[in-house]
Motif scaffolding. Structure first.
Motif, PDB file in Angstrom:
ATOM      1  N   ALA A 171      -0.093   4.883  -0.122  1.00  0.00           N
ATOM      2  CA  ALA A 171      -0.228   4.496   1.281  1.00  0.00           C
ATOM      3  C   ALA A 171      -0.767   3.072   1.377  1.00  0.00           C
ATOM      4  CB  ALA A 171      -1.137   5.467   2.027  1.00  0.00           C
ATOM      5  N   GLU A 172      -1.768   2.757   0.578  1.00  0.00           N
ATOM      6  CA  GLU A 172      -2.317   1.396   0.581  1.00  0.00           C
ATOM      7  C   GLU A 172      -1.255   0.383   0.178  1.00  0.00           C
ATOM      8  OE1 GLU A 172      -5.101   0.032   1.757  1.00  0.00           O
ATOM      9  OE2 GLU A 172      -5.465   2.043   2.524  1.00  0.00           O
ATOM     10  N   TYR A 173      -0.440   0.744  -0.806  1.00  0.00           N
ATOM     11  CA  TYR A 173       0.658  -0.125  -1.228  1.00  0.00           C
ATOM     12  C   TYR A 173       1.598  -0.386  -0.044  1.00  0.00           C
ATOM     13  CZ  TYR A 173       4.994  -1.526  -3.542  1.00  0.00           C
ATOM     14  OH  TYR A 173       6.134  -2.190  -3.900  1.00  0.00           O
ATOM     15  N   MET A 174       1.916   0.648   0.713  1.00  0.00           N
ATOM     16  CA  MET A 174       2.826   0.497   1.854  1.00  0.00           C
ATOM     17  C   MET A 174       2.167  -0.244   3.025  1.00  0.00           C
ATOM     18  SD  MET A 174       5.859   1.341   1.331  1.00  0.00           S
ATOM     19  CE  MET A 174       6.873   2.289   0.227  1.00  0.00           C
ATOM     20  N   TYR A 175       0.882  -0.040   3.226  1.00  0.00           N
ATOM     21  CA  TYR A 175       0.185  -0.828   4.252  1.00  0.00           C
ATOM     22  C   TYR A 175       0.286  -2.319   3.905  1.00  0.00           C
ATOM     23  CZ  TYR A 175      -1.966   3.281   6.462  1.00  0.00           C
ATOM     24  OH  TYR A 175      -2.184   4.462   7.123  1.00  0.00           O
ATOM     25  N   LYS A 176       0.114  -2.610   2.623  1.00  0.00           N
ATOM     26  CA  LYS A 176       0.221  -4.000   2.155  1.00  0.00           C
ATOM     27  C   LYS A 176       1.647  -4.521   2.386  1.00  0.00           C
ATOM     28  CE  LYS A 176       0.109  -6.522  -2.109  1.00  0.00           C
ATOM     29  NZ  LYS A 176       0.749  -6.181  -3.317  1.00  0.00           N
ATOM     30  N   GLN A 177       2.633  -3.691   2.107  1.00  0.00           N
ATOM     31  CA  GLN A 177       4.028  -4.089   2.326  1.00  0.00           C
ATOM     32  C   GLN A 177       4.279  -4.360   3.816  1.00  0.00           C
ATOM     33  OE1 GLN A 177       4.761  -4.789  -1.052  1.00  0.00           O
ATOM     34  NE2 GLN A 177       6.757  -4.485  -0.143  1.00  0.00           N
ATOM     35  N   ALA A 178       3.726  -3.523   4.670  1.00  0.00           N
ATOM     36  CA  ALA A 178       3.893  -3.700   6.117  1.00  0.00           C
ATOM     37  C   ALA A 178       3.319  -5.045   6.551  1.00  0.00           C
ATOM     38  CB  ALA A 178       3.218  -2.558   6.881  1.00  0.00           C
ATOM     39  N   GLU A 179       2.153  -5.372   6.049  1.00  0.00           N
ATOM     40  CA  GLU A 179       1.521  -6.646   6.396  1.00  0.00           C
ATOM     41  C   GLU A 179       2.341  -7.822   5.856  1.00  0.00           C
ATOM     42  OE1 GLU A 179      -0.809  -9.265   8.234  1.00  0.00           O
ATOM     43  OE2 GLU A 179      -0.856  -7.101   8.518  1.00  0.00           O
ATOM     44  N   GLU A 180       2.860  -7.682   4.656  1.00  0.00           N
ATOM     45  CA  GLU A 180       3.684  -8.729   4.057  1.00  0.00           C
ATOM     46  C   GLU A 180       4.943  -8.993   4.891  1.00  0.00           C
ATOM     47  OE1 GLU A 180       5.635  -8.796  -0.147  1.00  0.00           O
ATOM     48  OE2 GLU A 180       3.448  -8.766  -0.414  1.00  0.00           O
ATOM     49  N   GLU A 181       5.579  -7.921   5.341  1.00  0.00           N
ATOM     50  CA  GLU A 181       6.781  -8.075   6.176  1.00  0.00           C
ATOM     51  C   GLU A 181       6.438  -8.725   7.510  1.00  0.00           C
ATOM     52  OE1 GLU A 181       9.754  -7.708   5.027  1.00  0.00           O
ATOM     53  OE2 GLU A 181       9.141  -6.749   3.169  1.00  0.00           O
TER      54      GLU A 181
END
Length: 174
Positions: A49-59
């Protein structure tokens, strides 16, 4: 008035339209990753989930980068209207298959704009987009790596814990 504004920029209208569409695609990707992060969080995959939160912020950062560029070169950046995103997923693996497909879609879109920029002799936009070309190569590699790990590590029992930890490490070695 629009014609006067257009005369004050070298940004061709077709490139501006394509960049605004790309900005929207990046914003949508951010929303998708946020929904994926939420599902992962609710289903016990804290590290993923943390990995995906980071991906969301990156996008979101990618969206803003394009949005600001359009304005910087004298175009008109359009705040995109985003639709609903999928909130529920069948399995852990489904999320990463969708993530890879999303990244491929973004890559193909970036490539089309690079081609349009080159054809329009808009070398400033082409140069700007080269950062995204490199970024997309990395994003696709990371999404493929997640799917490889899912294939290698059994998603049941303690494998779920190991898989969650390993997904969180993707992209950190760079």
């Amino acid at each position: 008035m629009k014609d006067l504004v257009r005369l004050r920029t070298s940004l061709k209208e077709e490139i501006e339209i394509a960049l605004n569409a790309q900005a929207k695609l990046e914003a949508e990707a951010s929303q998708k990753y946020l929904a994926m992060a939420s599902w992962l969080d609710r289903n016990g995959y804290e590290k993923s989930a943390e990995y995906m939160y980071k991906q969301a912020e990156e996008e979101r950062e990618h969206f803003l980068k394009i949005f600001k560029y359009i304005n910087e070169v004298g175009g008109t950046a359009i705040t995109p209207i985003l639709g609903e995103v999928q909130q529920e997923f069948g399995m852990f693996k489904d999320i990463f298959e969708l993530a890879l497909q999303s990244e491929i879609t973004v890559t193909l879109s970036i490539n089309k704009i690079v081609t349009k920029s080159r054809e329009a002799q808009d070398y400033a936009t082409e140069e700007f987009l080269m950062w995204f070309v490199k970024e997309q190569r990395e994003e696709e590699k990371n999404a493929r790596r997640a799917l490889e790990l899912i294939e290698l590590i059994d998603e049941t029992g303690s494998g779920k814990f190991v898989l969650d930890k390993e997904i969180a490490k993707i992209g950190q070695e760079e």
